[in-house]
Design a protein around this motif. Structure first.
Motif, mmCIF file in Angstrom:
data_model
loop_
_atom_site.group_PDB
_atom_site.id
_atom_site.type_symbol
_atom_site.label_atom_id
_atom_site.label_comp_id
_atom_site.label_asym_id
_atom_site.label_seq_id
_atom_site.Cartn_x
_atom_site.Cartn_y
_atom_site.Cartn_z
ATOM 1 N N GLN A 324 0.837 -1.158 0.051
ATOM 2 C CA GLN A 324 -0.160 -0.031 -0.001
ATOM 3 C C GLN A 324 0.800 1.222 0.187
ATOM 4 O O GLN A 324 0.628 2.223 -0.767
ATOM 5 N N ALA A 325 1.878 1.136 0.708
ATOM 6 C CA ALA A 325 2.960 2.375 0.905
ATOM 7 C C ALA A 325 3.593 2.607 -0.650
ATOM 8 O O ALA A 325 3.806 3.620 -1.083
ATOM 9 N N CYS A 326 3.686 1.556 -1.213
ATOM 10 C CA CYS A 326 4.494 1.623 -2.323
ATOM 11 C C CYS A 326 3.372 2.135 -3.566
ATOM 12 O O CYS A 326 3.944 3.137 -4.280
ATOM 13 N N HIS A 327 2.247 1.682 -3.430
ATOM 14 C CA HIS A 327 1.258 2.349 -4.388
ATOM 15 C C HIS A 327 1.000 3.844 -4.243
ATOM 16 O O HIS A 327 1.102 4.698 -5.045
ATOM 17 N N GLU A 328 1.098 4.281 -2.756
ATOM 18 C CA GLU A 328 0.646 5.498 -2.468
ATOM 19 C C GLU A 328 1.976 6.449 -3.052
ATOM 20 O O GLU A 328 1.990 7.482 -3.870
ATOM 21 N N ALA A 329 3.350 6.022 -2.967
ATOM 22 C CA ALA A 329 4.349 6.684 -3.255
ATOM 23 C C ALA A 329 4.640 6.990 -4.910
ATOM 24 O O ALA A 329 5.140 7.776 -5.518
ATOM 25 N N HIS A 330 4.246 5.820 -5.567
ATOM 26 C CA HIS A 330 4.091 5.657 -6.920
ATOM 27 C C HIS A 330 3.128 6.689 -7.385
ATOM 28 O O HIS A 330 3.524 7.517 -8.338
ATOM 29 N N ALA A 331 2.184 6.771 -6.859
ATOM 30 C CA ALA A 331 1.092 7.755 -7.237
ATOM 31 C C ALA A 331 1.545 9.031 -7.200
ATOM 32 O O ALA A 331 1.320 10.158 -8.000
ATOM 33 N N ARG A 332 2.261 9.341 -6.088
ATOM 34 C CA ARG A 332 2.587 10.748 -5.801
ATOM 35 C C ARG A 332 3.722 11.146 -6.850
ATOM 36 O O ARG A 332 3.627 12.161 -7.342
ATOM 37 N N LEU A 333 4.701 10.021 -7.222
ATOM 38 C CA LEU A 333 5.686 10.492 -8.254
ATOM 39 C C LEU A 333 5.093 10.785 -9.427
ATOM 40 O O LEU A 333 5.462 11.563 -10.180
ATOM 41 N N GLU A 334 4.044 9.963 -9.853
ATOM 42 C CA GLU A 334 3.393 10.028 -11.065
ATOM 43 C C GLU A 334 2.547 11.491 -11.024
ATOM 44 O O GLU A 334 2.825 11.951 -12.243
ATOM 45 N N GLN A 335 2.162 11.709 -10.030
ATOM 46 C CA GLN A 335 1.501 13.125 -10.050
ATOM 47 C C GLN A 335 2.390 14.179 -10.159
ATOM 48 O O GLN A 335 2.322 15.184 -10.870
ATOM 49 N N ALA A 336 3.609 14.227 -9.400
ATOM 50 C CA ALA A 336 4.678 15.233 -9.657
ATOM 51 C C ALA A 336 5.019 15.140 -10.985
ATOM 52 O O ALA A 336 5.243 16.356 -11.493
ATOM 53 N N ARG A 337 5.321 14.120 -11.314
ATOM 54 C CA ARG A 337 5.888 13.964 -12.941
ATOM 55 C C ARG A 337 5.047 14.856 -13.790
ATOM 56 O O ARG A 337 5.471 15.543 -15.041
ATOM 57 N N HIS A 338 3.749 14.734 -13.763
ATOM 58 C CA HIS A 338 2.978 15.058 -15.061
ATOM 59 C C HIS A 338 2.501 16.470 -14.566
ATOM 60 O O HIS A 338 2.336 17.332 -15.464
ATOM 61 N N ASP A 339 2.277 17.090 -12.996
ATOM 62 C CA ASP A 339 1.967 18.377 -12.922
ATOM 63 C C ASP A 339 3.434 19.380 -13.091
ATOM 64 O O ASP A 339 3.177 20.406 -13.394
ATOM 65 N N ALA A 340 4.472 18.775 -12.899
ATOM 66 C CA ALA A 340 5.738 19.759 -13.048
ATOM 67 C C ALA A 340 6.227 20.478 -14.268
ATOM 68 O O ALA A 340 5.777 19.423 -15.537
ATOM 69 N N LEU A 341 6.449 21.531 -14.529
ATOM 70 C CA LEU A 341 6.982 22.016 -15.743
ATOM 71 C C LEU A 341 7.926 21.548 -16.322
ATOM 72 O O LEU A 341 8.405 21.166 -17.424
ATOM 73 N N ARG A 342 8.984 21.114 -15.426
ATOM 74 C CA ARG A 342 10.426 20.653 -15.554
ATOM 75 C C ARG A 342 10.676 19.426 -14.720
ATOM 76 O O ARG A 342 11.454 19.884 -13.688
ATOM 77 N N PRO A 343 10.208 18.422 -14.900
ATOM 78 C CA PRO A 343 10.112 17.558 -13.746
ATOM 79 C C PRO A 343 11.757 16.897 -13.781
ATOM 80 O O PRO A 343 12.552 16.888 -14.835
ATOM 81 N N LEU A 344 12.168 16.361 -12.527
ATOM 82 C CA LEU A 344 13.574 16.110 -12.533
ATOM 83 C C LEU A 344 13.845 14.658 -13.315
ATOM 84 O O LEU A 344 12.930 13.785 -13.238
#
Length: 602
Positions: A324-344
């Motif tokens: 469950q923790a991995c799913h949540e972390a993976h979702a947050r990473l995907e959200q950050a990657r899609h929302d960021a103008l210049r993703p790391l």
């Protein structure tokens, strides 16, 4: 046979053989005296003339060059001495037709081949190709003989008249006398002096050639004697070779018997230490009384074993929480990657690693639990389980494991039954480990872990320590046939079997990042490939069997110097290799133990 570097025609050779029958006994005996091989089997001077003639005729067909003694005999038996030698080349050419008609072309050509003059011998070759009279194989007709006699008489008429005139003037001497010695006080002319000097030189040359001929004849006789001695020595050598062969066969038989006796003694010396624990186990099982524990004690012991097992391998609830923790972390990473103008750039690799971990946890949750704790089906497994249940120290469990290794060597336990037996040993070591709360330190390991290497490895990995695992791949594939038979090719472990073993090790390498695995295979080409950060696959290179053993031992010695405090294990069932590995500071793990540890788990 060759004369003037040209082969002697078969017709001429046949004419020579026929002329041998007309040789005088004295001439035959003289030739036999000069060539000892013609008188073999007879005393000197007692050889049978007919036998000698037959041998001479046979030798004429075998000689490569015509010896002087043979040539002298053939000149006596043919027209060579009587006619050809006294006639000049011009006379022979002038009287060719009458002579051939009178004596026969073949007889005259056979004599010409024996002449000392090269031009006359060439004349014989011409007459054989273009006969001046009848063909060589034809006999002269009576009319031709009469005509040839008349022709010869007409050609020689001036000679006969001149001889008649000389006979009337002075008696012709019957023998050739020495040239008259000039009287004292007379002087030779310059021409006469030159002729005398030339005659003396020729006489010296004749004497020199006679000496060389005698020397060559002596050399030939000596060579004949050497050849006879060599033949006699050859017979002796063959007899000695036969004797030596018989002695070699006897010595080889004795050597094989002694080798067999010595190998038997060495096997007894090597196997008896392994058989004693097995015999002790059998005695303990036979003498074991049926002691029973209360249900509460059995339940408590079982729960303690399960708790120790869970501490090593984890719980399903823990895996679900981690999932469950991995799913949540993976979702947050995907959200950050899609929302960021210049993703790391690190966002995407980390998301992929989390996804791989999620798939791994889901796979482990879906796998059924291993049936290790099921009731044993092999007759020996029940006795082993009872013996392990009666053990109260880890040393006793180590003795049972050593007996299992001897049983595997003797073929008493194989395949799944052997793996289930090692699983029982592992469960017993977990139970006793939980009871005494004994664990190895971070840098050094107690001696009792050496006889329980799998438990030592599992404990070290659970505590996060580094460990090295070296696997003799071909030894595992050849000794664990039941586990890898579906991947065999034509009854041998080929590339599919090697790949299956690599996949099993890759799974455990991904499960334990601190475990460094080196998988070795025998191969003609030295190579190395990296399947994971902590899994390398090596091919030894070289020729012959067990080519990887030397490289495995060299790697163990390197690890002994580089990381002396790190746990080092070798997976092999080769006892000689295992002994060398222990001398290098490594612990030995049985292939069946490794495969039990690599089995799919929940």
């Amino acid at each position: 046979m060759n004369i003037d570097d040209q082969p002697v025609p078969a017709l001429v050779l046949q004419a020579w053989k026929q002329s041998i029958a007309h040789a005088t006994p004295a001439a035959i005996q003289k030739l036999v005296g000069q060539h000892k091989e013609l008188g073999a089997g007879y005393r000197v001077g007692k050889v049978d003339i007919k036998v000698a003639c037959t041998r001479i005729q046979h030798q004429l067909g075998l000689l490569a060059e015509l010896p002087p003694a043979y040539r002298a005999l053939l000149r006596q038996t043919t027209l060579a001495d009587g006619w050809v030698s006294v006639l000049s080349q011009q006379a022979l050419e002038r009287w060719a037709a009458p002579l051939c008609h009178y004596f026969g072309t073949l007889a005259l050509v056979a004599a010409l081949y024996l002449d000392e003059r090269e031009a006359v011998r060439h004349l014989a070759v011409q007459w054989l190709e273009q006969p001046p009279g009848q063909a060589p194989h034809e006999a002269p007709a009576p009319e031709a003989l009469q005509a040839a006699a008349q022709g010869l008489h007409a050609e020689c008429a001036p000679l006969w008249a001149h001889l008649h005139t000389l006979s009337t003037q002075a008696a012709v001497p019957t023998t050739v006398a020495d040239p008259p010695t000039p009287m004292a006080g007379t002087h030779r002319t310059a021409n006469e002096q030159r002729l005398v000097q030339a005659l003396r030189e020729k006489d010296k040359e004749v004497k020199r050639l006679r000496r060389e001929l005698n020397a060559l004849s002596g050399q030939h006789q000596q060579q004949a004697l050497d050849l006879a001695a060599a033949l006699h020595g050859w017979d002796d050598a063959k007899a000695l070779a036969a004797t030596a062969k018989a002695e070699h066969t006897a010595l080889q038989t004795q050597w094989e018997a002694r080798v067999t006796q010595r190998v038997t003694a060495l096997l007894d010396e090597r196997l008896l230490p392994w058989l004693r624990p097995a015999e002790a186990l059998a005695d303990e099982v036979a003498a074991l009384s049926g002691s029973h524990h209360s249900l509460l004690q059995q339940a408590d012991a079982l729960l303690q074993r399960q708790a120790a097992h869970d501490r090593l391998h984890g719980l399903r609830s823990q895996l679900r929480t981690e999932l469950q923790a991995c799913h949540e972390a993976h979702a947050r990473l995907e959200q950050a990657r899609h929302d960021a103008l210049r993703p790391l750039p690190e966002l995407w690799p980390l998301a992929q690693r989390l996804q791989a971990r999620i798939e791994q946890i889901e796979q482990r949750l879906q796998d059924p639990a291993p049936a290790v704790t099921s009731a044993p089906t092999h007759p020996l497994l029940a006795q082993i389980e009872q013996t392990l249940a009666a053990q109260q120290t880890l040393d006793g469990v180590a003795d049972v494991r050593q007996a299992l290794q001897a049983s595997a060597t003797l073929g008493w336990l194989q395949g799944p039954a052997l793996a289930q037996a090692y699983a029982l040993v592992d469960q017993a070591s977990v139970r006793l480990y939980a009871q005494v709360s004994m664990a190895p330190s971070g840098e050094h390991y107690s001696d009792w872990w050496r006889v329980l290497p799998l438990r030592a490895l599992q404990t070290a990995l659970a505590q996060g320590h580094n460990a090295s695992l070296l696997v003799d791949g071909h030894n595992v594939l050849y000794t664990q046939v039941a586990n890898f038979r579906p991947w065999y090719e034509q009854g041998q472990p080929g590339a599919p079997a090697r790949e299956q073993l690599t996949r099993l090790l890759l799974a455990v390498a991904q499960r334990y990042p601190t475990l460094h695995i080196d998988l070795w295979f025998d191969g003609p080409v030295l190579s190395e490939s990296t399947r994971a950060a902590n899994l390398r696959v090596h091919f030894s290179g070289g020729q012959g069997s067990d080519r990887a053993d030397a490289r495995i031992l060299a790697h163990l010695h390197h690890l002994q110097v580089a990381v002396p405090a790190q746990l080092r294990l070798l997976v092999t069932q080769d006892q000689a290799q295992a002994t060398q590995a222990e001398h290098a500071g490594a612990w030995v793990l049985a292939p069946a133990e490794l495969l039990w540890w690599l089995r799919p788990r929940a």
